[in-house]
Enzyme design. Structure first.
Site, PDB file in Angstrom:
ATOM      1  N   GLU A 159      -6.666 -53.991 -12.887  1.00 15.10           N
ATOM      2  CA  GLU A 159      -7.159 -55.321 -13.305  1.00 15.10           C
ATOM      3  C   GLU A 159      -7.656 -55.381 -14.745  1.00 15.10           C
ATOM      4  O   GLU A 159      -8.716 -55.950 -15.012  1.00 15.10           O
ATOM      5  CB  GLU A 159      -8.269 -55.797 -12.354  1.00 15.10           C
ATOM      6  CG  GLU A 159      -7.818 -55.884 -10.912  1.00 15.10           C
ATOM      7  CD  GLU A 159      -8.911 -56.381  -9.964  1.00 15.10           C
ATOM      8  OE1 GLU A 159     -10.062 -56.530 -10.406  1.00 15.10           O
ATOM      9  OE2 GLU A 159      -8.608 -56.620  -8.788  1.00 15.10           O
ATOM     10  N   ASN A 202      -2.289 -51.441 -11.857  1.00  8.93           N
ATOM     11  CA  ASN A 202      -2.416 -52.297 -10.674  1.00  8.93           C
ATOM     12  C   ASN A 202      -3.145 -53.591 -11.039  1.00  8.93           C
ATOM     13  O   ASN A 202      -4.148 -53.563 -11.763  1.00  8.93           O
ATOM     14  CB  ASN A 202      -3.251 -51.512  -9.637  1.00  8.93           C
ATOM     15  CG  ASN A 202      -3.184 -52.072  -8.234  1.00  8.93           C
ATOM     16  OD1 ASN A 202      -2.094 -52.227  -7.683  1.00  8.93           O
ATOM     17  ND2 ASN A 202      -4.338 -52.377  -7.655  1.00  8.93           N
ATOM     18  N   HIS A 241      -2.648 -60.512  -3.423  1.00  9.11           N
ATOM     19  CA  HIS A 241      -3.589 -61.258  -2.577  1.00  9.11           C
ATOM     20  C   HIS A 241      -3.216 -62.726  -2.756  1.00  9.11           C
ATOM     21  O   HIS A 241      -3.566 -63.334  -3.766  1.00  9.11           O
ATOM     22  CB  HIS A 241      -5.034 -61.045  -3.049  1.00  9.11           C
ATOM     23  CG  HIS A 241      -5.490 -59.631  -2.912  1.00  9.11           C
ATOM     24  ND1 HIS A 241      -5.718 -59.039  -1.692  1.00  9.11           N
ATOM     25  CD2 HIS A 241      -5.772 -58.685  -3.841  1.00  9.11           C
ATOM     26  CE1 HIS A 241      -6.126 -57.788  -1.877  1.00  9.11           C
ATOM     27  NE2 HIS A 241      -6.156 -57.550  -3.169  1.00  9.11           N
ATOM     28  N   GLU A 276      -1.742 -54.334  -2.149  1.00  7.77           N
ATOM     29  CA  GLU A 276      -2.947 -54.850  -1.468  1.00  7.77           C
ATOM     30  C   GLU A 276      -2.656 -56.160  -0.748  1.00  7.77           C
ATOM     31  O   GLU A 276      -3.493 -57.073  -0.718  1.00  7.77           O
ATOM     32  CB  GLU A 276      -4.084 -55.072  -2.489  1.00  7.77           C
ATOM     33  CG  GLU A 276      -4.408 -53.836  -3.307  1.00  7.77           C
ATOM     34  CD  GLU A 276      -5.636 -54.012  -4.202  1.00  7.77           C
ATOM     35  OE1 GLU A 276      -6.375 -54.985  -4.035  1.00  7.77           O
ATOM     36  OE2 GLU A 276      -5.836 -53.133  -5.060  1.00  7.77           O
ATOM     37  N   ASP A 278      -2.304 -59.441   1.225  1.00  7.53           N
ATOM     38  CA  ASP A 278      -2.818 -60.290   2.301  1.00  7.53           C
ATOM     39  C   ASP A 278      -2.414 -61.721   1.974  1.00  7.53           C
ATOM     40  O   ASP A 278      -2.232 -62.078   0.812  1.00  7.53           O
ATOM     41  CB  ASP A 278      -4.334 -60.148   2.558  1.00  7.53           C
ATOM     42  CG  ASP A 278      -5.193 -60.105   1.313  1.00  7.53           C
ATOM     43  OD1 ASP A 278      -4.926 -60.886   0.380  1.00  7.53           O
ATOM     44  OD2 ASP A 278      -6.148 -59.299   1.273  1.00  7.53           O
TER      45      ASP A 278
HETATM   46  C1  XIL Z   1     -12.403 -54.861  -2.358  1.00  4.55           C
HETATM   47  C2  XIL Z   1     -12.852 -54.273  -1.020  1.00  4.55           C
HETATM   48  O1  XIL Z   1     -11.948 -54.680  -0.018  1.00  4.55           O
HETATM   49  C3  XIL Z   1     -14.241 -54.755  -0.706  1.00  4.55           C
HETATM   50  O2  XIL Z   1     -14.746 -54.071   0.441  1.00  4.55           O
HETATM   51  C4  XIL Z   1     -15.182 -54.489  -1.877  1.00  4.55           C
HETATM   52  O3  XIL Z   1     -16.437 -55.065  -1.602  1.00  4.55           O
HETATM   53  C5  XIL Z   1     -14.631 -55.099  -3.149  1.00  4.55           C
HETATM   54  O4  XIL Z   1     -13.339 -54.590  -3.367  1.00  4.55           O
HETATM   55  N1  XIL Z   1      -8.710 -55.707  -5.733  1.00  4.55           N
HETATM   56  C6  XIL Z   1      -8.875 -54.370  -5.629  1.00  4.55           C
HETATM   57  C7  XIL Z   1      -9.618 -53.804  -4.471  1.00  4.55           C
HETATM   58  O5  XIL Z   1      -8.322 -53.615  -6.428  1.00  4.55           O
HETATM   59  O6  XIL Z   1     -10.282 -52.631  -4.794  1.00  4.55           O
HETATM   60  C8  XIL Z   1     -10.585 -54.806  -3.908  1.00  4.55           C
HETATM   61  O7  XIL Z   1     -11.178 -54.266  -2.733  1.00  4.55           O
HETATM   62  C9  XIL Z   1      -9.869 -56.103  -3.623  1.00  4.55           C
HETATM   63  C10 XIL Z   1      -9.302 -56.696  -4.876  1.00  4.55           C
END
Ligand code: XIL
Length: 467
Positions: A159, A202, A241, A276, A278
């Site tokens: 990020e 990422n 996401h 990741e 969802d």
């Molecule tokens: C999130 C976790 O799922 C949570 O439990 C935590 O509080 C915050 O991070 N992008 C990412 C992940 O790269 O590491 C994040 O995970 C979600 C968004």
């Protein structure tokens, strides 16, 4: 077959499938076994609750039987691994690595250089460039070194791009103190410690178009520069996401956009991974059965990229059950493939059926990918092979359609086969028993379907066209 029989069959199939499509499939067929056959990694995080032993037994059972790659939700992040300066804590990460080794799973490491979940002590060195360089280098050397040969791939940088107009994320402690070259350095340091690990950049919102105004367009320019300058970057992780299309008017992301990014990265010998995934709905809305089916189609469309693009190999979901999902904090709900009771949702069925029926086009095996093999060494886990493997039924069953009749050959003598007809999203259409090797399809509407035949312990799945 007379119409009444067909209707009875439909009722039977509805009753059968009501308890979940998976009931109709052989128990030994899992997302994992099918992903192995297709030469891809499919996975889900181990939620933080797992590390404290706070999850029911069937969570782990599902996790290890359905997935062949794993990543920790929080336990390999900076604040977890180096909570105090120079004092490393690998307990939870080691626990996951052991679990992965015991179950033959690949391990993804997440994440080394990120603006979030950085322990407070790092901020004490805000704007002290020399010190921050030392801190980041030391962290990467220790963490990557500790899991060298065990963690197959790392999110080296997470990020680093801003969400608004495409530019670097300026608020990050690393960016502020070091400048954008912290990214180049992080890759170089990680590679020096573990030259066999795959190293990824990422980020999220990468499914919103590959043009200079979108994040993926900006990233692509950086990847070109990194590759040109010999920075060891092997993959881009798209967090993915996303929100279900109909609940967010502002939603502009799409699987097609992400596919375009994969194709651009292929030209640079860089892989695309979905890391990741969802697909949430807005919190508070009523989510209907058809909403869940549409969600399943979107899960399937993202899977198609991983199956079809030669430089895409990983499909990782950010959670197992909706019950333990981070999405609530994002004002979203129900974004995963198991419900609150760890029952598979329509999205699970869509993924399963897609994995069962995927047939790679001839001559397009992943072995022909432009991506070099040098980044895919993985001593800890399965070797799913370099090429997509054709889906081969492990038996002599075969089927074909002529006119409106389905012919099944190779049935064990004097046995009945169960025949299920599904649409391409995995939804049941018709189910019957086949005794003499034929099934009448006169009552089925024209179109493309998936047929599944089960005869004793053997089975065959194939796509058919009814005209
Ligand atoms: C999130 C976790 O799922 C949570 O439990 C935590 O509080 C915050 O991070 N992008 C990412 C992940 O790269 O590491 C994040 O995970 C979600 C968004």
């Amino acid at each position: 077959m007379k119409k009444t029989h067909a209707l009875a069959g439909l009722v039977l199939s509805t009753a059968l499938f009501g308890a979940g499509l998976t009931n109709a499939f052989a128990a030994d067929e899992t997302l994992r076994s099918l992903a192995d056959k297709n030469g891809i990694y499919i996975g889900a995080i181990l939620n933080s609750q797992w590390f404290g032993g706070g999850l029911p037994g069937n969570y782990e059972q599902i996790h290890k039987s359905q997935f062949n790659i794993v990543v920790a939700e929080n336990e390999m992040k900076f604040d977890a691994t180096e909570p105090q300066e120079g004092r490393f804590n690998y307990n939870n990460g080691d626990k996951m690595v052991r679990y992965a080794q015991q179950n033959g799973m690949r391990v993804r490491g997440h994440a080394l250089a990120w603006h979030s979940q950085v322990p407070g002590w790092v901020n004490n060195y805000k704007n002290d460039k020399q010190k921050l360089l030392k801190v980041l280098k030391n962290h990467i050397q220790n963490v990557v070194g500790h899991w060298k040969g065990k963690v197959a791939e790392w999110d080296v940088v997470n990020e680093a791009i801003s969400n608004n107009e495409p530019q670097w994320r300026t608020g990050s402690v690393w960016y502020q103190g070091i400048g954008p070259e912290f990214i180049d350095s992080a890759f170089v340091w990680a590679h020096a410690v573990d030259p066999d690990a795959e190293l990824c950049y990422n980020d999220y919102n990468l499914e919103q178009g590959v043009n200079p105004k979108a994040k993926a367009g900006f990233l692509l320019e950086q990847v070109k520069r990194w590759v040109k300058n010999g920075i060891p970057i092997h993959c881009v992780g798209s967090q993915t996401h996303v929100e279900d299309t109909t609940t967010d008017k502002h939603f502009i992301g799409s699987p097609d956009s992400l596919r375009s990014l994969a194709k651009e990265l292929a030209k640079l010998n860089v892989k695309l991974k979905i890391t990741e995934l969802d697909i949430g709905f807005k919190s508070g809305i009523n989510v209907s059965k058809s909403d869940l089916e549409r969600q399943g189609q979107t899960f399937r469309q993202y899977l198609d990229i991983i199956l079809e693009e030669p430089n895409a190999d990983t499909y990782l979901i950010w959670g197992v059950s909706d019950k333990w999902s981070w999405l609530g904090g994002l004002n979203r709900q129900k974004g995963l493939i198991y419900d609150d009771n760890l029952k598979p949702k329509p999205a699970f069925d869509s993924i399963l059926v897609r994995l069962q029926t995927y047939e790679p086009p001839k001559d397009s095996a992943k072995a022909d990918s432009t991506v070099k093999d040098s980044t895919t060494k993985d001593s800890t886990a399965l070797d799913p092979g370099q090429s997509i493997k054709q889906f081969n039924a492990p038996n002599s069953l075969s089927l074909h359609v002529a006119g409106r009749t389905l012919f099944v050959t190779g049935l064990a003598s004097k046995t009945t086969a169960k025949v299920d007809l599904l649409d391409l999203q995995g939804r049941p259409v018709y189910s019957t028993n086949c005794i003499n090797g034929t099934v009448d399809l006169s009552n089925i509407a024209e179109g493309l379907y998936v047929v599944r035949v089960q005869n004793g312990s053997t089975n065959l799945t194939k796509r058919i066209s009814i005209k």
